[in-house]
Design an enzyme around this catalytic site. Structure first.
Site, short mmCIF file in Angstrom:
data_model
loop_
_atom_site.label_atom_id
_atom_site.label_comp_id
_atom_site.label_asym_id
_atom_site.label_seq_id
_atom_site.Cartn_x
_atom_site.Cartn_y
_atom_site.Cartn_z
N HIS A 109 57.51 40.52 13.28
CA HIS A 109 58.61 40.99 12.43
C HIS A 109 58.05 41.82 11.30
O HIS A 109 56.85 41.93 11.11
CB HIS A 109 59.48 39.85 11.91
N ASP B 77 60.46 34.49 22.04
CA ASP B 77 59.03 34.42 22.35
C ASP B 77 58.47 35.77 22.79
O ASP B 77 59.00 36.42 23.70
CB ASP B 77 58.77 33.38 23.43
N GLU C 223 56.60 29.00 9.87
CA GLU C 223 55.95 30.26 10.26
C GLU C 223 54.43 30.16 10.10
O GLU C 223 53.70 30.90 10.74
CB GLU C 223 56.52 31.45 9.51
#
Length: 138
Positions: free
Chosen positions: A14, A79, A127
């Site tokens: 991201h 994923d 994360e």
């Protein structure tokens, strides 16, 4: 009431940025996360459900069923994907861990609660080993 948690794992890329901001402002606010070449995480996802045990089985929910729901509604969509570009339920949203956690909860609520007497309690998304978000549907 019993609470059961299932852990799953996915990898995704991201970028944190706002199109309407300059590169300098994005870098100032988001630091390395604004890298124009993206960056990725090895996410750990914890899904907690709650309810009463069915005494015939001793289960709240068969964990194979919970795994299947998580994989179908979340893992397969995230994923090895780019959260900003490839994930339909994140379109138009900032790809922060906090917002991703909320949207994962929203993806799971209906299919989890389609099982009689089972309620989605929370979604926790890590994360990194030091950073996570948890959402209870509030």
């Amino acid at each position: 009431m019993i609470y059961i948690t299932r852990r799953e794992h996915f990898n995704a890329a991201h970028r944190m940025y706002r199109d309407e901001w300059s590169a300098e402002q994005n870098a100032e606010v988001f630091g390395k996360c604004a890298n124009p070449n993206w960056h990725g995480h090895n996410y750990n996802l914890f899904v907690t459900v709650k309810g009463e045990i069915t005494h015939a089985t001793g289960y709240l929910i068969d964990l194979k069923d919970l795994k299947k729901i998580i994989n179908e509604y979340v893992i397969e969509k995230l994923d090895h994907k780019n959260i900003n570009l490839d994930v339909e339920f994140m379109k138009g949203k900032m790809a922060s861990t906090e917002l991703l956690c909320i949207e994962i909860f929203n993806q799971l609520k209906a299919p989890v609660e389609a099982h009689e007497g089972v309620f989605l309690h929370s979604v926790k998304l890590a994360e990194t080993e030091n950073n996570s978000a948890e959402y209870f549907g509030e």
